[in-house]
Design a protein around this motif. Sequence first.
Motif, PDB file in Angstrom:
ATOM      1  N   ARG A  12      -2.595   1.221  10.083  1.00 23.68           N
ATOM      2  CA  ARG A  12      -2.013  -0.102   9.870  1.00 23.68           C
ATOM      3  C   ARG A  12      -1.779  -0.805  11.210  1.00 23.68           C
ATOM      4  O   ARG A  12      -2.111  -1.984  11.379  1.00 23.68           O
ATOM      5  CB  ARG A  12      -0.691   0.049   9.110  1.00 23.68           C
ATOM      6  N   LEU A 190      -1.488  -9.067   8.748  1.00 26.92           N
ATOM      7  CA  LEU A 190      -0.640  -8.295   7.838  1.00 26.92           C
ATOM      8  C   LEU A 190      -1.212  -8.298   6.421  1.00 26.92           C
ATOM      9  O   LEU A 190      -1.246  -7.259   5.747  1.00 26.92           O
ATOM     10  CB  LEU A 190       0.775  -8.866   7.840  1.00 26.92           C
ATOM     11  N   LEU A 191      -1.660  -9.465   5.979  1.00 28.40           N
ATOM     12  CA  LEU A 191      -2.229  -9.541   4.635  1.00 28.40           C
ATOM     13  C   LEU A 191      -3.514  -8.720   4.540  1.00 28.40           C
ATOM     14  O   LEU A 191      -3.734  -7.992   3.563  1.00 28.40           O
ATOM     15  CB  LEU A 191      -2.504 -11.007   4.277  1.00 28.40           C
ATOM     16  N   ALA A 193      -4.426  -6.161   6.495  1.00 27.52           N
ATOM     17  CA  ALA A 193      -4.123  -4.732   6.607  1.00 27.52           C
ATOM     18  C   ALA A 193      -3.565  -4.195   5.296  1.00 27.52           C
ATOM     19  O   ALA A 193      -3.892  -3.086   4.860  1.00 27.52           O
ATOM     20  CB  ALA A 193      -3.126  -4.497   7.740  1.00 27.52           C
ATOM     21  N   ARG A 194      -2.725  -5.006   4.647  1.00 28.55           N
ATOM     22  CA  ARG A 194      -2.167  -4.559   3.363  1.00 28.55           C
ATOM     23  C   ARG A 194      -3.268  -4.382   2.323  1.00 28.55           C
ATOM     24  O   ARG A 194      -3.292  -3.391   1.584  1.00 28.55           O
ATOM     25  CB  ARG A 194      -1.155  -5.592   2.877  1.00 28.55           C
ATOM     26  N   GLY A 195      -4.199  -5.342   2.299  1.00 27.43           N
ATOM     27  CA  GLY A 195      -5.290  -5.240   1.332  1.00 27.43           C
ATOM     28  C   GLY A 195      -6.223  -4.081   1.618  1.00 27.43           C
ATOM     29  O   GLY A 195      -6.684  -3.387   0.711  1.00 27.43           O
ATOM     30  N   ARG A 198      -4.261  -0.515   1.050  1.00 25.86           N
ATOM     31  CA  ARG A 198      -3.783  -0.145  -0.286  1.00 25.86           C
ATOM     32  C   ARG A 198      -4.641   0.949  -0.917  1.00 25.86           C
ATOM     33  O   ARG A 198      -4.091   1.958  -1.396  1.00 25.86           O
ATOM     34  CB  ARG A 198      -3.759  -1.381  -1.185  1.00 25.86           C
ATOM     35  N   ARG A 201      -3.777   4.222   0.857  1.00 28.32           N
ATOM     36  CA  ARG A 201      -2.504   4.818   0.430  1.00 28.32           C
ATOM     37  C   ARG A 201      -2.638   5.470  -0.939  1.00 28.32           C
ATOM     38  O   ARG A 201      -2.077   6.543  -1.186  1.00 28.32           O
ATOM     39  CB  ARG A 201      -1.414   3.742   0.413  1.00 28.32           C
TER      40      ARG A 201
END
Length: 493
Positions: A12, A190-191, A193-195, A198, A201
């Motif tokens: 991340r 951030l958006l 990396a989150r996508g 996911r 994870r």
Amino acid sequence: MLSPLRWPPGLRVRLLLAFVSLGLTTTAVVAGAGYVRARNVILQTAQDAAVVTLKEQITQLAPIRTLPPSQADLDAIAAELSGRDDTAIAAYQGRSSAPDQVSAVLPPELRSAVGSGRVVWQRQTAQGFPYLVIGTQVMLSLPDGTARPSGLEIYRLHSLEAEQRSIDRLAASAWSTGALSLALAVVLALLAARGVLRPVRELDRAARRLGDGDLSTRLAVRGSDELARVADTFNHTAQRLERQVGELRRMEADARRFVADVSHELRTPLAAMTAVTDVLDEEAPRLPGDAGRAARLVSQETQSLTRLVDDLIEVSRFDSGTAALALDDVDVPSAVRATLRARGWTERVVADLPPDTRARLDPRRLDVILANLVGNALRHGAPPVTVRLRAEPDWIVLTVGDRGPGLDPLVLPHVFDRFYKADSARSRSEGSGLGLAIAWENARLHRTGAERGSLVAGNDPAGGAVFTLRLPRRCTDPAPAVADRTGSDGGRP
């Protein structure tokens, strides 16, 4: 408490740094290139305009009739060419309209270029204020219509403060745009990396569940990109693993059921054989030579086979979860002495048994455990063999030790395995190879709440093997317990 900084950082953080670096670099290049381009255009426009204006003003001067010009002519020319924001200097062969400024504001190389008849200009800074120095010569018209440099040099100091203010506003705008772009890059990073993370994870959680034994774990496959292929591969691997483990469990259950069935089927003929061998034992002393030895051999082998079948039946009870405790209030020192006395070991074992130590446990299983531990110490260890009892508030601890060579460190992780033999060359022994495994299962069968009894093998620093048995003093769960074949506590690795 702050967690220590890890390096290299997590995925991340690396994605965030990559996006921010890319955004920052792009913003710096675009804003910097735009700033430089705009600055050059502003300065070039101002410079061209000042040069053109100076040339036009010089052409409008009154023609020079005599050379050299007087000091008054130089001052008049300078005054006529000077403006509100500009200062003009007229110079001729060492004389000038402002002799105190010539050396201070006119660079020697610029004067040299002007002396050659060229129109030159140069940006300078004085006391923090930018200005443009333009230099040229006044041309002298000849009677034949040609012109030549007259030697009269004109310099104009054109202020660039207005242009500098425009450039400063442009730089401030570039910095503001860069800051906004950086903030936008962070948000987008951030958006993104989150996508991107996911699915990673989800894969991490699924792998953990699979590692914990949940073989039905599967991932949702979304799309057809690389992460989707990873999820599909994970599902395929988990499916194959679940099928193979299920097949192994089924085969293991079949094998255990087969052993249990065979053991039970052997009990009846073994009972008859035991009765016959008892008779043969009684008659063996009166039988001649080989017949007597054969009778005793048959009796011994029948007894060994009977013990093996009894042990296999006991193991099958643990595997099927039908083994149960028959709890009773037991005087532990008396129970230990009874075990030693029943097997004729009283004189061979040193017992340290504090009186008045009572516990609620299964006396038959305690007898099985002690018989296995003391029997092994007498067969494979060296005297003195000791049995020590220690009472704790909630537990009793029995230690069986000897002064033999001890247990090889390579043997310790397997000492409670079924049919494990430390010496592979020793194919047969007096025991069935299940004694310590049954002792370990019996110890764990005793429990109080969520805590189980344990049996641990080790070596005494002074020499010899040591087996430590811990049993709860008040067992509260007499119900049949399902044997935990995957547990690693209680001494079995």
